[in-house]
Design a protein around this motif. Structure first.
Motif, PDB file in Angstrom:
ATOM      1  N   TYR A 167       1.173   6.396 -13.296  1.00  0.00           N
ATOM      2  CA  TYR A 167       2.465   6.806 -13.858  1.00  0.00           C
ATOM      3  C   TYR A 167       3.367   5.627 -14.232  1.00  0.00           C
ATOM      4  O   TYR A 167       4.551   5.800 -14.495  1.00  0.00           O
ATOM      5  CB  TYR A 167       3.171   7.750 -12.883  1.00  0.00           C
ATOM      6  CG  TYR A 167       2.556   9.134 -12.899  1.00  0.00           C
ATOM      7  CD1 TYR A 167       2.985  10.098 -13.806  1.00  0.00           C
ATOM      8  CD2 TYR A 167       1.497   9.455 -12.050  1.00  0.00           C
ATOM      9  CE1 TYR A 167       2.398  11.354 -13.845  1.00  0.00           C
ATOM     10  CE2 TYR A 167       0.897  10.715 -12.083  1.00  0.00           C
ATOM     11  CZ  TYR A 167       1.360  11.658 -12.985  1.00  0.00           C
ATOM     12  OH  TYR A 167       0.760  12.907 -13.038  1.00  0.00           O
ATOM     13  N   GLY A 168       2.790   4.433 -14.259  1.00  0.00           N
ATOM     14  CA  GLY A 168       3.530   3.271 -14.716  1.00  0.00           C
ATOM     15  C   GLY A 168       4.656   2.867 -13.794  1.00  0.00           C
ATOM     16  O   GLY A 168       5.697   2.381 -14.252  1.00  0.00           O
ATOM     17  N   LEU A 169       4.456   3.034 -12.494  1.00  0.00           N
ATOM     18  CA  LEU A 169       5.484   2.715 -11.504  1.00  0.00           C
ATOM     19  C   LEU A 169       5.050   1.524 -10.654  1.00  0.00           C
ATOM     20  O   LEU A 169       3.853   1.345 -10.394  1.00  0.00           O
ATOM     21  CB  LEU A 169       5.739   3.924 -10.605  1.00  0.00           C
ATOM     22  CG  LEU A 169       6.319   5.147 -11.326  1.00  0.00           C
ATOM     23  CD1 LEU A 169       6.154   6.401 -10.472  1.00  0.00           C
ATOM     24  CD2 LEU A 169       7.783   4.926 -11.666  1.00  0.00           C
ATOM     25  N   ARG A 170       6.013   0.713 -10.230  1.00  0.00           N
ATOM     26  CA  ARG A 170       5.739  -0.443  -9.400  1.00  0.00           C
ATOM     27  C   ARG A 170       6.198  -0.180  -7.976  1.00  0.00           C
ATOM     28  O   ARG A 170       7.186   0.529  -7.748  1.00  0.00           O
ATOM     29  CB  ARG A 170       6.434  -1.686  -9.953  1.00  0.00           C
ATOM     30  CG  ARG A 170       5.983  -2.059 -11.356  1.00  0.00           C
ATOM     31  CD  ARG A 170       6.515  -3.421 -11.747  1.00  0.00           C
ATOM     32  NE  ARG A 170       5.967  -4.471 -10.885  1.00  0.00           N
ATOM     33  CZ  ARG A 170       6.283  -5.757 -10.992  1.00  0.00           C
ATOM     34  NH1 ARG A 170       7.168  -6.140 -11.900  1.00  0.00           N
ATOM     35  NH2 ARG A 170       5.736  -6.656 -10.185  1.00  0.00           N
ATOM     36  N   LEU A 171       5.487  -0.773  -7.032  1.00  0.00           N
ATOM     37  CA  LEU A 171       5.774  -0.543  -5.627  1.00  0.00           C
ATOM     38  C   LEU A 171       6.492  -1.728  -4.989  1.00  0.00           C
ATOM     39  O   LEU A 171       6.065  -2.870  -5.119  1.00  0.00           O
ATOM     40  CB  LEU A 171       4.480  -0.283  -4.852  1.00  0.00           C
ATOM     41  CG  LEU A 171       3.829   1.085  -5.062  1.00  0.00           C
ATOM     42  CD1 LEU A 171       2.410   1.073  -4.532  1.00  0.00           C
ATOM     43  CD2 LEU A 171       4.638   2.183  -4.390  1.00  0.00           C
ATOM     44  N   MET A 172       7.576  -1.431  -4.317  1.00  0.00           N
ATOM     45  CA  MET A 172       8.175  -2.358  -3.360  1.00  0.00           C
ATOM     46  C   MET A 172       7.811  -1.789  -1.998  1.00  0.00           C
ATOM     47  O   MET A 172       8.343  -0.755  -1.568  1.00  0.00           O
ATOM     48  CB  MET A 172       9.684  -2.414  -3.540  1.00  0.00           C
ATOM     49  CG  MET A 172      10.416  -3.170  -2.442  1.00  0.00           C
ATOM     50  SD  MET A 172      12.214  -3.149  -2.740  1.00  0.00           S
ATOM     51  CE  MET A 172      12.816  -3.429  -1.085  1.00  0.00           C
ATOM     52  N   THR A 173       6.877  -2.429  -1.348  1.00  0.00           N
ATOM     53  CA  THR A 173       6.265  -1.866  -0.152  1.00  0.00           C
ATOM     54  C   THR A 173       6.963  -2.366   1.105  1.00  0.00           C
ATOM     55  O   THR A 173       7.038  -3.574   1.346  1.00  0.00           O
ATOM     56  CB  THR A 173       4.771  -2.227  -0.094  1.00  0.00           C
ATOM     57  OG1 THR A 173       4.133  -1.705  -1.268  1.00  0.00           O
ATOM     58  CG2 THR A 173       4.115  -1.657   1.131  1.00  0.00           C
ATOM     59  N   ARG A 174       7.456  -1.419   1.862  1.00  0.00           N
ATOM     60  CA  ARG A 174       8.148  -1.753   3.110  1.00  0.00           C
ATOM     61  C   ARG A 174       7.150  -1.776   4.254  1.00  0.00           C
ATOM     62  O   ARG A 174       6.414  -0.800   4.481  1.00  0.00           O
ATOM     63  CB  ARG A 174       9.246  -0.723   3.366  1.00  0.00           C
ATOM     64  CG  ARG A 174       9.980  -0.898   4.686  1.00  0.00           C
ATOM     65  CD  ARG A 174      11.043   0.180   4.836  1.00  0.00           C
ATOM     66  NE  ARG A 174      11.070   0.718   6.190  1.00  0.00           N
ATOM     67  CZ  ARG A 174      11.744   1.797   6.544  1.00  0.00           C
ATOM     68  NH1 ARG A 174      12.413   2.486   5.637  1.00  0.00           N
ATOM     69  NH2 ARG A 174      11.725   2.223   7.796  1.00  0.00           N
ATOM     70  N   LEU A 175       7.117  -2.876   4.997  1.00  0.00           N
ATOM     71  CA  LEU A 175       6.231  -3.042   6.144  1.00  0.00           C
ATOM     72  C   LEU A 175       7.061  -2.947   7.412  1.00  0.00           C
ATOM     73  O   LEU A 175       7.898  -3.812   7.687  1.00  0.00           O
ATOM     74  CB  LEU A 175       5.509  -4.398   6.065  1.00  0.00           C
ATOM     75  CG  LEU A 175       4.699  -4.653   4.780  1.00  0.00           C
ATOM     76  CD1 LEU A 175       4.130  -6.071   4.770  1.00  0.00           C
ATOM     77  CD2 LEU A 175       3.576  -3.629   4.631  1.00  0.00           C
ATOM     78  N   SER A 176       6.829  -1.905   8.198  1.00  0.00           N
ATOM     79  CA  SER A 176       7.657  -1.684   9.395  1.00  0.00           C
ATOM     80  C   SER A 176       7.016  -0.615  10.273  1.00  0.00           C
ATOM     81  O   SER A 176       5.936  -0.109   9.979  1.00  0.00           O
ATOM     82  CB  SER A 176       9.081  -1.263   8.995  1.00  0.00           C
ATOM     83  OG  SER A 176       9.053  -0.177   8.099  1.00  0.00           O
ATOM     84  N   ASN A 177       7.703  -0.274  11.363  1.00  0.00           N
ATOM     85  CA  ASN A 177       7.327   0.785  12.310  1.00  0.00           C
ATOM     86  C   ASN A 177       6.021   0.488  13.056  1.00  0.00           C
ATOM     87  O   ASN A 177       4.956   1.034  12.735  1.00  0.00           O
ATOM     88  CB  ASN A 177       7.238   2.138  11.598  1.00  0.00           C
ATOM     89  CG  ASN A 177       8.608   2.716  11.315  1.00  0.00           C
ATOM     90  OD1 ASN A 177       9.578   1.990  11.134  1.00  0.00           O
ATOM     91  ND2 ASN A 177       8.686   4.031  11.262  1.00  0.00           N
ATOM     92  N   PRO A 178       6.095  -0.341  14.097  1.00  0.00           N
ATOM     93  CA  PRO A 178       4.894  -0.694  14.871  1.00  0.00           C
ATOM     94  C   PRO A 178       4.322   0.498  15.632  1.00  0.00           C
ATOM     95  O   PRO A 178       5.066   1.377  16.079  1.00  0.00           O
ATOM     96  CB  PRO A 178       5.396  -1.758  15.850  1.00  0.00           C
ATOM     97  CG  PRO A 178       6.690  -2.242  15.273  1.00  0.00           C
ATOM     98  CD  PRO A 178       7.284  -1.068  14.550  1.00  0.00           C
ATOM     99  N   PRO A 179       3.016   0.543  15.807  1.00  0.00           N
ATOM    100  CA  PRO A 179       2.410   1.580  16.666  1.00  0.00           C
ATOM    101  C   PRO A 179       2.707   1.295  18.134  1.00  0.00           C
ATOM    102  O   PRO A 179       3.036   0.169  18.520  1.00  0.00           O
ATOM    103  CB  PRO A 179       0.914   1.459  16.352  1.00  0.00           C
ATOM    104  CG  PRO A 179       0.731   0.077  15.816  1.00  0.00           C
ATOM    105  CD  PRO A 179       2.004  -0.299  15.141  1.00  0.00           C
ATOM    106  N   ALA A 180       2.557   2.315  18.958  1.00  0.00           N
ATOM    107  CA  ALA A 180       2.918   2.198  20.378  1.00  0.00           C
ATOM    108  C   ALA A 180       2.065   1.167  21.103  1.00  0.00           C
ATOM    109  O   ALA A 180       2.536   0.519  22.047  1.00  0.00           O
ATOM    110  CB  ALA A 180       2.795   3.561  21.049  1.00  0.00           C
ATOM    111  N   TRP A 181       0.808   0.988  20.679  1.00  0.00           N
ATOM    112  CA  TRP A 181      -0.073   0.071  21.405  1.00  0.00           C
ATOM    113  C   TRP A 181       0.385  -1.388  21.316  1.00  0.00           C
ATOM    114  O   TRP A 181      -0.104  -2.243  22.079  1.00  0.00           O
ATOM    115  CB  TRP A 181      -1.515   0.193  20.915  1.00  0.00           C
ATOM    116  CG  TRP A 181      -1.762  -0.133  19.462  1.00  0.00           C
ATOM    117  CD1 TRP A 181      -1.874   0.752  18.445  1.00  0.00           C
ATOM    118  CD2 TRP A 181      -1.925  -1.439  18.890  1.00  0.00           C
ATOM    119  NE1 TRP A 181      -2.097   0.091  17.254  1.00  0.00           N
ATOM    120  CE2 TRP A 181      -2.138  -1.254  17.500  1.00  0.00           C
ATOM    121  CE3 TRP A 181      -1.913  -2.735  19.393  1.00  0.00           C
ATOM    122  CZ2 TRP A 181      -2.330  -2.324  16.621  1.00  0.00           C
ATOM    123  CZ3 TRP A 181      -2.109  -3.807  18.527  1.00  0.00           C
ATOM    124  CH2 TRP A 181      -2.314  -3.597  17.160  1.00  0.00           C
TER     125      TRP A 181
END
Length: 575
Positions: A167-181
């Motif tokens: 669809y011709g869209l670009r991603l600004m990818t947020r890296l966050s939310n650690p798993p419990a382990w």
């Protein structure tokens, strides 16, 4: 002699009565104007962002307070790298969706509205589920045989990347939310950083490696200066700086072209540091701990909260849509004038039209309260103000498109949505709210204009068949080649183009200055060059306000001279 005091007293009483009558008349006329939203109302609104009369009066006094404060250093003509080629995006929660047709409908409507960017989280807790280095999820029995089934957690995100490209869209990818382990302490909070920061770095590296060449913009964490985004820990600028710097180095090793974006700073005036820490204190502390060298783009939130998009009040102890101006001042003072600010979330909270009563909506009023009509009216005004006044804003992401279902209507944040979450397979669409239509009209119908600032040649407002070229002598190592010249609309009093001809004997850069207006700035069409050329940047100057003040000062001086001449003439005639 005995009559003079009485006459004088009578004369002063008449003058006082006249002045009082005039004052009351002015107040009545002003009141009628404010009630009818006339010229005075419009002016005060343009300064305060307040619509209620009481708010306008208070706001006007507070705006006047700007004059006694030291001006902020924003350096509006500084060259700025990493501004988005097209600066409009929207937040999505595609990882929460299951049906591919539903996701495609979302992306189609987003693209039709004129957006190009998606701010989309790739939650760590949803990718590396089963443990360190294991991008699988074995939590659920999916086939009903009584045994947990293992799935590949990349599959969902592969689809998000694929459909964004379709669809011709670009991603600004947020890296966050650690798993419990990643944390030994179960009471640390679900969003607390991992015990070993290298675990986060490895996760970021894994995402960037998988989507190398397909995703180029990564945001490290979210709102690290407020609770609960740093878990139950005290706010820690030094800890976040370390996380940011280690991630920055790792991502650049994966691909040096990756653009690293800081976690969005949340506007707050809190100083306790246990749950929240002032955005201004946090940002300076981030620089003090070396974090300024570890992001290409500073991210911040751009909420209007309790006033409209025209609010010009600048006070460290209150927040509004112009809060980022303080961040810009801190950046300039720390040598980062060349970096942009991206607003990761921006919108107004339309809780006044909620079907539930306020007492049934959690955090009602925490983000301000407006109607759907106001939310729809404010966003285009905010977009336009960004273009006209804040050249350091490189992108703005609307918060947000929609949620997966309507069952969060008892929470205030739900009322930021742009469309209703009412998709059904038999009705494969979402019902747009007024803000969707107003933003779509603005993004798809407005004339692109270059306003005051220094714009790189890849700016989206510039027309012409341009192609990027690597050029070590250009401002940021790249320029644009135009084979048949270029055209654009500009608003200012003059502009300057840095360019050079192709295959010329003298390859040096040239600067061509073009006058646009000798008075107030106005929009004009500019055509430059007829043959092939390389363009580095275009600088728009706008000295219209200064010229207006000069003309007003001259007019005032002439009036004083004329008045003096009249007085002298009358005195001469009296003699």
């Amino acid at each position: 002699m005995s009559n003079r005091p009485a006459n004088t007293s009578s004369s002063w009483r008449k003058r006082a009565a006249i002045l009082t009558t005039l004052f009351v008349l002015v107040l009545i006329l002003l009141g009628l104007d404010l009630r009818a939203r006339g010229l005075a109302w419009q002016f005060i609104w343009s300064q305060t962002g307040e619509e209620a009369v009481a708010g306008q009066i208070r706001g006007l006094v507070e705006v006047a307070g700007n004059l006694i404060r030291h001006p902020l250093e924003t350096d509006p003509l500084a060259p700025i790298a990493n501004k988005a080629a097209y600066p409009y995006g929207i937040n999505t929660f595609l990882e929460q969706e299951v049906e591919r047709p539903k996701i495609e409908t979302m992306l189609r409507m987003i693209r039709e509205a004129g957006f190009v960017w998606l701010r989309q989280e790739f939650p760590w807790e949803d990718l590396e589920v089963d443990g360190r280095g294991r991008f699988t999820d074995s939590r659920l029995d999916r086939d009903g045989d009584g045994q947990p089934d293992t799935i590949n957690t990349w599959t969902k995100y592969d689809q998000i990347v694929e459909l964004s490209e379709v669809y011709g869209l670009r991603l600004m990818t947020r890296l966050s939310n650690p798993p419990a382990w990643t944390r030994a302490d179960p009471d640390a909070g679900s969003r607390a950083p991992p015990d070993d920061l290298q675990d986060f770095v490895n996760y970021a590296t894994a995402v960037a490696s998988r989507y190398r060449g397909r995703i180029s913009h990564y945001q490290i964490w979210n709102e690290p200066n407020i609770y609960p985004e740093w878990g139950n820990n005290p706010i820690d600028p030094a800890g976040y700086a370390e996380l940011l710097c280690r991630s920055y180095q790792a991502l650049k090793e994966v691909d040096p072209n990756i653009v690293v974006i800081s976690g969005a700073i949340a506007p707050t005036i809190a100083l306790d540091g246990t749950r929240d820490l002032s955005d201004l204190v946090f940002l300076q502390a981030l620089y003090d701990h070396g974090g300024g060298a570890c992001f290409d783009v500073l991210s911040a939130q751009g909420y209007g909260l309790r006033s409209g998009p025209t609010d010009r009040r600048l006070r460290a102890t209150s927040v509004n849509a112009a809060r980022h101006t303080y961040y810009r001042d801190i950046m300039v003072r720390n040598g980062d004038a060349h970096k942009p600010i991206w607003l990761s979330e921006a919108a107004w909270n339309a809780t006044l039209d909620a079907e539930l009563p306020p007492e049934q909506i959690s955090l009602y009023g925490a983000y301000g309260n407006v109607t759907q009509e106001q939310a729809a009216r404010y966003m285009p005004i905010f977009y336009e103000r960004i273009q006209q006044e804040w050249p350091w804003i490189g992108n703005v992401m609307y918060w947000f498109f929609t949620r997966k279902d309507p069952f969060e209507a008892d929470q205030a944040f739900y009322y930021f949505r742009m469309v209703e979450p009412d998709y059904q397979p038999e009705k494969p669409s979402f019902t747009p709210l007024p803000v969707y239509h107003s933003v779509k009209d603005y993004l798809t119908k407005r004339e692109p204009i270059l306003y005051r600032g220094r714009h790189q040649a890849e700016a989206w407002q510039i027309e012409g068949e341009g192609a990027p070229v690597a050029d070590a002598s250009a401002r940021f190592g790249r320029a644009m080649r135009f084979d048949s010249g270029l055209q654009f609309s500009a608003r200012g009093t003059a502009l300057e183009i840095r360019w050079r001809p192709i295959d010329a004997e003298d390859p040096a850069w040239r600067k061509t200055r073009i006058a646009l207006s000798f008075t107030l700035a106005r929009s004009q069409r500019v055509t430059f060059g007829a043959g092939p050329l390389i363009v580095d940047e275009i600088v728009i100057f706008d000295r219209g306000a200064g010229r207006l003040l000069s003309w007003l000062a001259l007019a005032g001086a002439l009036m004083i001279v004329a008045l003096g001449m009249v007085v002298l003439a009358l005195r001469g005639r009296a003699r």
